[in-house]
Design an enzyme around this catalytic site. Structure first.
Site, PDB file in Angstrom:
ATOM      1  N   CYS A 124      -4.280  -1.429  -1.938  1.00  0.00           N
ATOM      2  CA  CYS A 124      -4.499   0.012  -2.093  1.00  0.00           C
ATOM      3  C   CYS A 124      -5.460   0.193  -3.263  1.00  0.00           C
ATOM      4  O   CYS A 124      -5.166  -0.266  -4.372  1.00  0.00           O
ATOM      5  CB  CYS A 124      -3.160   0.686  -2.387  1.00  0.00           C
ATOM      6  SG  CYS A 124      -3.306   2.402  -2.904  1.00  0.00           S
ATOM      7  N   ASN A 125      -6.592   0.809  -2.990  1.00  0.00           N
ATOM      8  CA  ASN A 125      -7.574   0.982  -4.068  1.00  0.00           C
ATOM      9  C   ASN A 125      -7.048   1.877  -5.179  1.00  0.00           C
ATOM     10  O   ASN A 125      -7.269   1.618  -6.357  1.00  0.00           O
ATOM     11  CB  ASN A 125      -8.868   1.591  -3.507  1.00  0.00           C
ATOM     12  CG  ASN A 125      -9.625   0.599  -2.658  1.00  0.00           C
ATOM     13  OD1 ASN A 125     -10.430  -0.162  -3.158  1.00  0.00           O
ATOM     14  ND2 ASN A 125      -9.349   0.590  -1.369  1.00  0.00           N
ATOM     15  N   THR A 126      -6.338   2.925  -4.792  1.00  0.00           N
ATOM     16  CA  THR A 126      -5.850   3.873  -5.802  1.00  0.00           C
ATOM     17  C   THR A 126      -4.898   3.164  -6.774  1.00  0.00           C
ATOM     18  O   THR A 126      -5.080   3.221  -7.995  1.00  0.00           O
ATOM     19  CB  THR A 126      -5.114   5.057  -5.127  1.00  0.00           C
ATOM     20  OG1 THR A 126      -5.884   5.497  -4.014  1.00  0.00           O
ATOM     21  CG2 THR A 126      -4.892   6.185  -6.097  1.00  0.00           C
ATOM     22  N   GLU A 171      -2.966   8.195   9.314  1.00  0.00           N
ATOM     23  CA  GLU A 171      -1.640   7.724   9.757  1.00  0.00           C
ATOM     24  C   GLU A 171      -1.103   8.576  10.910  1.00  0.00           C
ATOM     25  O   GLU A 171      -0.301   8.110  11.708  1.00  0.00           O
ATOM     26  CB  GLU A 171      -0.664   7.689   8.584  1.00  0.00           C
ATOM     27  CG  GLU A 171      -1.140   6.732   7.525  1.00  0.00           C
ATOM     28  CD  GLU A 171      -0.060   5.904   6.867  1.00  0.00           C
ATOM     29  OE1 GLU A 171       1.125   6.067   7.192  1.00  0.00           O
ATOM     30  OE2 GLU A 171      -0.425   5.075   6.009  1.00  0.00           O
ATOM     31  N   ASP A 193       0.879  -1.178   0.000  1.00  0.00           N
ATOM     32  CA  ASP A 193       0.000   0.000   0.000  1.00  0.00           C
ATOM     33  C   ASP A 193       0.913   1.224   0.000  1.00  0.00           C
ATOM     34  O   ASP A 193       2.127   1.100   0.205  1.00  0.00           O
ATOM     35  CB  ASP A 193      -0.880  -0.019   1.261  1.00  0.00           C
ATOM     36  CG  ASP A 193      -1.820   1.190   1.339  1.00  0.00           C
ATOM     37  OD1 ASP A 193      -2.267   1.670   0.283  1.00  0.00           O
ATOM     38  OD2 ASP A 193      -2.106   1.662   2.461  1.00  0.00           O
ATOM     39  N   SER A 194       0.329   2.396  -0.184  1.00  0.00           N
ATOM     40  CA  SER A 194       1.113   3.624  -0.063  1.00  0.00           C
ATOM     41  C   SER A 194       1.623   3.796   1.364  1.00  0.00           C
ATOM     42  O   SER A 194       2.589   4.508   1.598  1.00  0.00           O
ATOM     43  CB  SER A 194       0.233   4.826  -0.415  1.00  0.00           C
ATOM     44  OG  SER A 194      -0.836   4.895   0.510  1.00  0.00           O
ATOM     45  N   CYS A 235     -11.084   3.170   0.264  1.00  0.00           N
ATOM     46  CA  CYS A 235      -9.637   3.343   0.463  1.00  0.00           C
ATOM     47  C   CYS A 235      -9.290   2.444   1.636  1.00  0.00           C
ATOM     48  O   CYS A 235     -10.038   2.397   2.630  1.00  0.00           O
ATOM     49  CB  CYS A 235      -9.333   4.803   0.802  1.00  0.00           C
ATOM     50  SG  CYS A 235      -7.677   5.096   1.480  1.00  0.00           S
ATOM     51  N   THR A 236      -8.194   1.729   1.538  1.00  0.00           N
ATOM     52  CA  THR A 236      -7.909   0.727   2.571  1.00  0.00           C
ATOM     53  C   THR A 236      -7.599   1.350   3.942  1.00  0.00           C
ATOM     54  O   THR A 236      -7.628   0.643   4.948  1.00  0.00           O
ATOM     55  CB  THR A 236      -6.760  -0.208   2.139  1.00  0.00           C
ATOM     56  OG1 THR A 236      -5.637   0.594   1.746  1.00  0.00           O
ATOM     57  CG2 THR A 236      -7.185  -1.097   0.997  1.00  0.00           C
ATOM     58  N   HIS A 237      -7.315   2.637   3.960  1.00  0.00           N
ATOM     59  CA  HIS A 237      -7.128   3.289   5.260  1.00  0.00           C
ATOM     60  C   HIS A 237      -8.452   3.475   6.017  1.00  0.00           C
ATOM     61  O   HIS A 237      -8.458   3.547   7.245  1.00  0.00           O
ATOM     62  CB  HIS A 237      -6.512   4.693   5.070  1.00  0.00           C
ATOM     63  CG  HIS A 237      -5.056   4.709   4.777  1.00  0.00           C
ATOM     64  ND1 HIS A 237      -4.537   4.366   3.541  1.00  0.00           N
ATOM     65  CD2 HIS A 237      -3.989   5.045   5.542  1.00  0.00           C
ATOM     66  CE1 HIS A 237      -3.220   4.498   3.577  1.00  0.00           C
ATOM     67  NE2 HIS A 237      -2.862   4.907   4.773  1.00  0.00           N
ATOM     68  N   TYR A 247      -0.806   8.210  -2.341  1.00  0.00           N
ATOM     69  CA  TYR A 247      -0.963   7.828  -3.742  1.00  0.00           C
ATOM     70  C   TYR A 247      -2.150   8.553  -4.393  1.00  0.00           C
ATOM     71  O   TYR A 247      -2.194   8.707  -5.607  1.00  0.00           O
ATOM     72  CB  TYR A 247      -1.199   6.317  -3.844  1.00  0.00           C
ATOM     73  CG  TYR A 247       0.063   5.461  -3.867  1.00  0.00           C
ATOM     74  CD1 TYR A 247       1.331   6.007  -3.643  1.00  0.00           C
ATOM     75  CD2 TYR A 247      -0.036   4.095  -4.114  1.00  0.00           C
ATOM     76  CE1 TYR A 247       2.458   5.194  -3.659  1.00  0.00           C
ATOM     77  CE2 TYR A 247       1.098   3.281  -4.151  1.00  0.00           C
ATOM     78  CZ  TYR A 247       2.342   3.832  -3.923  1.00  0.00           C
ATOM     79  OH  TYR A 247       3.456   3.027  -3.956  1.00  0.00           O
ATOM     80  N   GLY A 248      -3.099   8.944  -3.560  1.00  0.00           N
ATOM     81  CA  GLY A 248      -4.337   9.521  -4.088  1.00  0.00           C
ATOM     82  C   GLY A 248      -4.152  10.777  -4.923  1.00  0.00           C
ATOM     83  O   GLY A 248      -5.017  11.138  -5.724  1.00  0.00           O
TER      84      GLY A 248
HETATM   85  N1  DGL Z   1      -4.745   3.265   0.963  1.00  0.00           N
HETATM   86  C1  DGL Z   1      -4.864   3.804  -0.314  1.00  0.00           C
HETATM   87  C2  DGL Z   1      -6.135   3.439  -1.046  1.00  0.00           C
HETATM   88  O1  DGL Z   1      -6.711   2.427  -0.742  1.00  0.00           O
HETATM   89  C3  DGL Z   1      -4.324   5.132  -0.697  1.00  0.00           C
HETATM   90  C4  DGL Z   1      -4.193   6.237   0.248  1.00  0.00           C
HETATM   91  C5  DGL Z   1      -3.275   7.279  -0.360  1.00  0.00           C
HETATM   92  O2  DGL Z   1      -2.081   7.046  -0.341  1.00  0.00           O
HETATM   93  O3  DGL Z   1      -3.768   8.279  -0.884  1.00  0.00           O
HETATM   94  O4  DGL Z   1      -6.554   4.130  -1.928  1.00  0.00           O
END
Ligand code: DGL
Length: 245
Positions: A69-71, A146, A6-7, A174-176, A38-39
Site C-alpha cells: 500500500c503506497n499510502t 473494490e 494493504d487497506s 496506489c496499488t489499486h 487509508y488515503g
Molecule cells: N492501496 C492503497 C495505496 O496503495 C490505499 C488505498 C486506500 O485505502 O486509500 O495507497
C-alpha cells in the site's frame, strides 16, 4: 511465509508480481477493509492500524513483511521499521522509472490524498522531477475499484482526469490502480503505465536471498480480512486467479 498487507484488495497487484518470481513461497495476505480507505486517514491512525497488522503477521511467523500500500508505506515505513526488527519492504509510486527510462514524457502521477500529502512523496517528486509532471490525488477511487463498477470508475476518471492533456506516462501511485488500466485508457488514451509491483517484489527476493531465507513451499495463499467479509475474500481470490483447495 511472506506477510503482505494493504487497506484492502489493491495489494493483489503486488502479490501477483511476487508470485511470478517466488511461486513456491507461502503467502499470508491481510486486507484491512475495516479501516479502509487509508488515503483519508491521519498519520497517527495509520501508525496504529499498521502496527496491529505487523504484529499479527509476526505472530503468524512471517519472515518478511511487504507493505503493499503506497499510502501506508509513505506515511509509516520509517515508524514501522524502527519499531519492529522484521524486514519490512515498502512500495512507493514508481516515479523513478520515468526518470530512468522515459524522462522526456509528459507524466501524470495518480495516488491517494494521503500519499500526495506525505513528506516521502514530496521528496520523491523533487528528487526525480522531469519538469513535465502533474499530480492528481484521487480520493475515493480505491473504494470504487473494490466495488468493481467499471461504469462508475470511468465517470469518476472523466471528471478527475479530462483536464490533463497529452499525457504520455501515468504513474499508478496506489496499488489499486493497476486494476483499472483499461478505464484509465478510456479517458487518457493510449498511455504508458508505471507501477512499483515488480520493483518491490525483486527487493523482497533479494533480501530473502541475502538472509538465506528463500523457501520452496507449496505456494499456498491465505487471506485475512479485518472486516471478515466473505465478498472481499471471494473477490481477492478471483483477482489473484487462485483457487482455494
Ligand atoms: N492501496 C492503497 C495505496 O496503495 C490505499 C488505498 C486506500 O485505502 O486509500 O495507497
Amino acid at each position: 511465509m511472506i506477510g503482505i498487507f494493504d487497506s484492502g484488495l489493491g495489494g493483489v497487484t503486488i502479490l501477483k508480481e511476487l508470485i511470478k518470481i517466488l511461486p513456491r513461497e507461502n503467502y499470508l495476505y491481510y486486507a484491512d477493509s475495516l479501516h479502509s480507505p487509508y488515503g483519508d486517514k491521519t498519520k497517527e491512525e495509520l501508525e496504529e492500524y499498521t502496527s496491529n497488522i505487523v504484529e499479527y503477521l509476526i505472530n503468524k511467523n512471517c519472515k518478511i513483511i511487504i507493505i503493499a500500500c503506497n499510502t501506508a508505506s509513505l506515511v509509516c515505513k520509517e515508524y514501522l521499521r524502527k519499531k519492529y526488527k522484521i524486514p519490512i519492504i515498502a512500495t512507493e509510486p514508481a516515479y523513478k522509472m520515468i526518470y530512468d527510462h522515459n524522462r522526456d514524457s509528459k507524466t501524470l502521477i495518480i495516488a491517494t490524498q494521503g500519499t500526495v500529502n506525505s513528506q516521502n512523496f514530496q521528496e520523491l517528486v523533487k528528487k526525480y522531477d522531469n519538469k513535465k509532471t502533474e499530480i492528481c490525488a484521487c480520493s475515493g477511487l480505491a473504494d470504487l475499484i473494490e466495488e468493481q463498477d467499471s461504469k462508475k470508475i470511468v465517470e469518476y476518471l472523466k471528471e478527475k482526469l479530462t483536464k490533463y492533456k497529452d499525457i504520455e506516462s501515468v504513474v499508478l501511485g496506489c496499488t489499486h490502480y493497476p486494476l483499472i488500466k483499461e478505464e484509465i485508457k478510456e479517458v487518457l488514451g493510449n498511455v504508458k503505465f508505471y507501477d512499483g509491483g515488480m520493483g518491490v517484489s525483486k527487493q523482497a527476493k533479494e533480501i530473502l536471498k541475502k538472509k538465506n531465507k528463500l523457501e520452496e513451499n507449496t505456494g499456498k495463499i491465505t487471506f485475512v480480512d479485518s472486516s471478515q467479509s466473505e465478498k472481499k475474500e471471494n473477490l481477492f481470490f478471483k483477482l489473484v486467479n487462485y483457487s482455494k483447495i
